[in-house]
Design an enzyme around this catalytic site. Structure first.
Site, mmCIF file in Angstrom:
data_model
loop_
_atom_site.group_PDB
_atom_site.id
_atom_site.type_symbol
_atom_site.label_atom_id
_atom_site.label_comp_id
_atom_site.label_asym_id
_atom_site.label_seq_id
_atom_site.Cartn_x
_atom_site.Cartn_y
_atom_site.Cartn_z
ATOM 1 N N GLU A 39 0.852 -1.190 0.000
ATOM 2 C CA GLU A 39 0.000 0.000 0.000
ATOM 3 C C GLU A 39 0.884 1.235 0.000
ATOM 4 O OE1 GLU A 39 -3.554 2.267 2.532
ATOM 5 O OE2 GLU A 39 -2.777 0.318 3.213
ATOM 6 N N ASN A 67 -4.363 4.962 -2.270
ATOM 7 C CA ASN A 67 -5.563 5.569 -1.677
ATOM 8 C C ASN A 67 -6.086 6.698 -2.550
ATOM 9 O OD1 ASN A 67 -5.979 4.319 1.108
ATOM 10 N ND2 ASN A 67 -3.788 4.808 1.149
ATOM 11 N N GLU A 74 -7.823 2.278 -3.580
ATOM 12 C CA GLU A 74 -8.514 2.104 -2.312
ATOM 13 C C GLU A 74 -9.388 3.336 -2.036
ATOM 14 O OE1 GLU A 74 -6.172 1.066 1.027
ATOM 15 O OE2 GLU A 74 -5.192 -0.654 0.056
ATOM 16 N N ASP A 113 -11.600 0.766 1.556
ATOM 17 C CA ASP A 113 -10.672 0.871 2.684
ATOM 18 C C ASP A 113 -11.436 1.159 3.968
ATOM 19 O OD1 ASP A 113 -8.283 0.910 4.022
ATOM 20 O OD2 ASP A 113 -7.777 2.974 3.445
ATOM 21 N N GLU A 127 -6.837 -5.342 8.328
ATOM 22 C CA GLU A 127 -5.894 -4.263 8.648
ATOM 23 C C GLU A 127 -5.603 -4.242 10.140
ATOM 24 O OE1 GLU A 127 -6.551 -0.706 5.537
ATOM 25 O OE2 GLU A 127 -8.242 -0.975 6.885
#
Length: 739
Positions: free
Chosen positions: A507, A566, A598, A628, A685
């Protein structure tokens, strides 16, 4: 015989006019037609008077019947006409703020002024030689002139309703003909012989009155404008009378008693009229002052809660900042934003939401001193300005949090909202550039940092006291140039397979080290970017850098890995995002299947339909989508249902299975089962311990991310060491990997 014939003609005309008016009032009933019924009554009484006079003439031809019972009926017509005109005045002043009683008094005074002045001017020169022998009958033409003058004043100096202006003009013509008929009748009485002129005028008068009553009202519209010169009209004959009296006195001709009485009457009327004018002006000035105060209050206060609005708050804050800069007087700002307020509007309606906002305002007022300023900035945002104290401000913020945590009784329902509070207190190190806007941005930043960390908390701005450390300003400067040259970097955190710890993706996360402020927490600068509309620049920078680093990341891990980037939820559906993604893929020749966008759940997607269409277009490029922080934001299941996503990343609040194993396990298994049905991969996560990773693997999760597997690092530092992960029990089937 001529007298009887004239009387019969007038009686017939009066009865015909009364009958016509009666028919008109029957077909047009209503309070707005009071004046028509009054004219009808006056014509009926006038006809009755004519009938009595005709009876006298038949019984005693040539006899003197003045005054007589017939005069009562004849006198009723001008009296009813006067009342009808006053009714029209009341209709014209029915709107809010109008005063029919006052306007009627002023109209009568003006009419008396004009009529008396005209009578004084014409008495000696014209009327006295002809009417000296008429006696009381002279009152009839005087009343007629009075009515004519009143109609003229209504048409020329008053905002008469446009639909009635034609009717008024016909009434004025009828009154003028009636005054002429009465004047001719008085002269005939004085001369001792009748004549046809009076009869013709009387017939014309009643006919005109009947036409005025029967005539429909005209088109509606705004009242005719009254020119300033027309307002002086009542004083023109007064001035002429004064000049006439002065000339006579200078010539040595004394005034008669009647003229003297008229003069004194005119003087009294002028004094009364001026007194009313002074009263009107005083009332108008008082209303203007009151209206100005009301306008100023409305311009500076929120109409819903009665609190200060944004304009007043910023003005007071600017003065407080100036005093702080000059005199070092303490000043503090608390920025309050309600948590989950939209749910109240959605579930109970906007009326309930408005009531809740009013009660929140009352509670805020109860938490501060009388001299502190509480303002509603808009929506569910409030701000508090505290001057003269700094040490005890944080307890004020804690009192606010405690007060807003208490339930509210709204629409027979118990509602709990809570709030997030940001606090900023400038210190003595602030420079001359400190401004009200800077303090508001700092308080706003602190409040949203607390909201992002979990809501319901007080966060004090800790960015330093100097104005050049104002984060929105620093961020704007950094993004205006090349972000990389202003301290922006991209760090990568691995996403691993829980069964063997192999990295399957990374990520990409933005990090910022400002040359002046140092390291800025991502939770803080991302929120500032979202609030100020600069988040797109950060997203595009991270996207481009991640695509450029893809070959190096593959080299470091020994195999190509997926890139998770993101993207702010507010951008999904904007054409700029799709263009930026396509340009980055093309520029760096990256396989689109390796890119995962995301969509963070901390921002609401306002138009899910448009977002779904944009997601479909992005997936058509080969890009995959992930939700997310699933389970921590807005409408998680609604977004999962509406958006064509490939991956769901469970928020750390759901993966902390050690806190309540049974409850958390049930939630995780449910999400995994739903996603399996939808053929959506799930990533856990926030994994920080080995036992947590093992428990999640046994619950059916195959992919995980967290500090257990490595902190976010720049690409040139190489991959973080992977901690050993216990294999899941044989009973636990691994989740499917991303396709």
């Amino acid at each position: 015989m001529t007298v009887v014939l004239d009387g019969g003609v007038q009686l017939a005309a009066g009865l015909g006019a009364a009958a016509a008016c009666w028919q008109a009032t029957r077909s047009r009933p209503g309070p707005g037609d009071v004046w028509r019924r009054l004219i009808l009554g006056g014509l009926a009484a006038w006809s009755a008077g004519q009938a009595v006079a005709l009876g006298y003439d038949l019984a005693d031809p040539g006899g003197d019947h003045v005054p007589s019972a017939a005069d009562v009926g004849r006198l009723a017509l001008p009296v009813c006409a006067l009342l009808a005109l006053l009714a029209i005045v009341g209709r014209a002043h029915r709107q809010p703020g109008g005063s029919p009683r006052r306007e009627r008094v002023v109209l009568v005074l003006d009419t008396l002024l004009v009529s008396g002045s005209l009578l004084a001017l014409t008495w000696s020169a014209l009327l006295r030689p002809h009417l000296a022998e008429a006696g009381p009958a002279v009152a009839y033409p005087v009343l007629g002139v009075f009515l004519v003058v009143m109609v003229l004043l209504l048409l020329l100096t008053r905002p008469t309703p446009p639909p009635l202006r034609r009717n008024l003009a016909l009434l004025g013509a009828g009154f003028l003909a009636l005054a002429g008929a009465d004047l001719v009748r008085v002269r005939e009485l004085a001369a001792g012989g009748p004549g046809p002129a009076g009869t013709a005028l009387a017939v014309a008068a009643v006919a005109l009155l009947a036409v005025a009553v029967r005539l429909p009202e005209g088109a509606d519209g705004p009242p005719a404008r009254t020119h300033a010169a027309a307002l002086l009209l009542p004083y023109v004959p007064v001035a002429a009378t004064g000049a006439f009296i002065a000339v006579r006195a200078f010539a040595g001709r004394p005034l008669t008693a009647f003229e003297a009485y008229l003069g004194w009457l005119g003087l009294g009327l002028v004094v009364a009229r001026q007194w009313l004018t002074i009263v009107d002006h005083s009332t108008l000035l008082a209303r203007l002052a009151e209206g100005r105060l009301r306008f100023m209050h409305q311009a500076h206060h929120d109409p819903l809660t009665g609190l200060a609005n944004r304009t007043l708050f910023k003005d007071r804050l600017a003065h407080a900042v100036e005093r702080h800069r000059r005199q070092r007087l303490p000043v503090a700002v608390l920025f309050v934003d309600l948590d989950d307020f939209k749910q109240v509007n959605d579930q109970l309606g906007h009326a309930a939401g408005d009531r809740l906002l009013r009660e929140v305002g009352d509670r805020l007022l109860g938490c501060v001193r009388r001299d502190d300023l509480v303002a509603r900035l808009g929506g569910d945002e409030f701000a508090i300005l505290i001057e003269g104290q700094a040490a005890d401000v944080e307890p004020v913020g804690q009192r606010i949090l405690a007060a807003l945590r208490e339930p509210f009784a709204i629409e027979s329902r118990v509602v709990t909202v809570g709030a997030s509070v940001g606090l900023v207190i400038p210190d003595d190190g602030d420079g001359d550039g400190l401004s009200a806007d800077a303090l508001m941005r700092r308080a706003d930043t602190a409040m949203y940092a607390g909201k992002r960390r979990g809501k319901g908390a007080l966060v004090r701005y800790a960015g330093g006291g100097r104005t050049d450390l104002d984060l929105p300003l620093l961020l704007a400067r950094a993004l205006a140039d090349t972000p990389a040259s202003s301290g922006f970097e991209v760090h990568y955190q691995p996403v691993v397979r829980l069964t063997d710890g192999a990295t399957v993706a990374v990520e990409a996360l933005a990090r910022w080290r400002d040359p002046v402020a140092g390291v800025i927490d991502p939770d803080v600068f991302v929120i500032v970017a979202e609030r100020t509309g600069m988040v797109a620049a950060i997203d595009d920078f991270v996207l481009d850098r991640a695509c450029a680093d893809a070959p190096l990341l593959a080299e470091r891990h020994g195999t190509p890995v997926d890139l998770h980037v993101n993207v702010s939820a507010g951008r999904l559906g904007e054409p700029e995002l799709e263009r930026a993604v396509a340009a980055a893929l093309r520029r760096h020749a990256l396989d689109p299947h390796r890119l995962v966008l995301e969509i963070t759940e901390t921002r609401r997607i306002h138009d899910l339909t448009a977002a779904a269409a944009a997601a479909t277009r992005l997936r058509a490029l080969g890009v995959r989508l992930a939700l997310d922080d699933f389970g921590s934001g807005f409408n998680a299941l609604a977004q999962l249902h509406a958006l064509p996503v490939d991956i769901v990343k469970l928020d750390a609040s759901l993966t902390a299975v050690e806190r309540e194993p049974d409850r958390a396990g049930a939630l995780v298994r449910s999400v995994v089962a739903i996603c399996a049905e939808l053929r959506v991969a799930v990533v856990a996560e926030g994994i920080e311990r080995e036992d947590q990773a093992g428990a999640l693997a046994r619950l059916g999760l195959d992919l995980g991310q967290g500090y257990l597997f490595g902190a976010p690092r720049p690409v040139d530092r190489g991959p973080a060491p992977i901690a050993p992960v216990p294999a899941p029990s044989p009973a636990a089937a691994p989740a499917t990997e991303p396709a």
